[in-house]
Design a protein around this motif. Sequence first.
Motif: not given
Length: 395
Positions: A358-369, A325-341
């Motif tokens: 924060i992760l739950h807010f981001f994944y629900k609000k931004i990614l709809g997951l 949803f943001h241009q200007g940086y590299i786009t990561l497939g965050l939907e497929r992310l298994e771990s965040i360290v």
Amino acid sequence: MKLLIDVGSTYIKTASAHGLSQHFRDFSRPIHEDLRAKCGELLQGVPKEDIYICSSANGGLSTLIIGLTHSFSLKYAKNITYNAGINIIDTVLYKDIAHAPVPGDVLDVVILVGGIDGVNGVFDDALLTYLQNLNYTNLVYVGTAQDTPFISANLPHAILLPNIIDERLHIQEEPLKTTLTNLYQADIMGKEEIKELYAITANQIYPTPYIVNRALPRIGEQLEVVDPFIVLDIGGATTDIHYSKDLVSERLLTGNAYDRLVFKKLGVYKSKESLIHAAKQNEYVYELLSTLDVTEKIFEEHSEKALHVLMQLSIFLVLYKTSKFHQGYITLGLERLESIVLTGGITKVLSQEECESILHFFYKKILGLHHAPAVVLDTHYAIWTLGITGEHHVD
């Protein structure tokens, strides 16, 4: 007994068989004096050969890249530069160079790239005019071989390297990566404050981002991490993201399994104001603040609560800036992310629950997951230990 020392932009961190310690830096003192004042007892009796130091205190080299195309030359050079631990402050597309803004800051490195071998006449007097207005220390040329005589004749101080683009438009990274790493090392060693630290260590002092990236292929030996993953190193001056290349759909053919991106304006101390500015520009942040039960007045506070909120915002903004949803940086497939360290100073401030919220807010609000990746806190700085010594534990 080994003693590990990390000189950051905000904290001095140590690790030994006695455990971990962290000290807020006294900026009125030179680094070596501050280190001796706070860790003098720990330093006593440890041979220089057993003391390992890394540093991000000088913020790394600042770099401007001039390239021919966004798709190849600029993208390739940016990828190599980030992974060498260098900070990119801007890029210039060569067709726009006559009107390109001139950075006011002193640049450590200017990288010039473009064209494949066999093509000549890519660069001309417009380049020379632009460079005359820049204040820089090093110029590195990695463009078409046919333009090398023009560069060497007009810019004799330039470091001339093989083209990073081969005849099949594949990336050739090693010569540029090695040169940038050497310049970074020379910069660290050249800093008077860092040079003083060689009085206590017989080992090479490395850039901290390089140490973190070096540990990633073996991270599973220390932490319960599932591929694909990202590592967020959130500190006082910058936020670095190290990511598995499995998350990138448009992959460059390089020898690295992991890449790095640095956000110079998302630190919670030295770049606090730019972090707050970025937060205020994001349309979702006010809803996020509401879920954290605070208002924007928190930005004016200097409290422990405010620090927690700023660190949570750093996590959110980095994920948002690398999402689709943001241009200007590299786009990561965050939907497929298994771990965040999470590593760095943030692990000493935020709890597991605060990070997960924060992760739950981001994944629900931004990614709809409705699910989010697992959070792994590198509380004991296992990544740093593994990267700097190649061993699992400090003995």
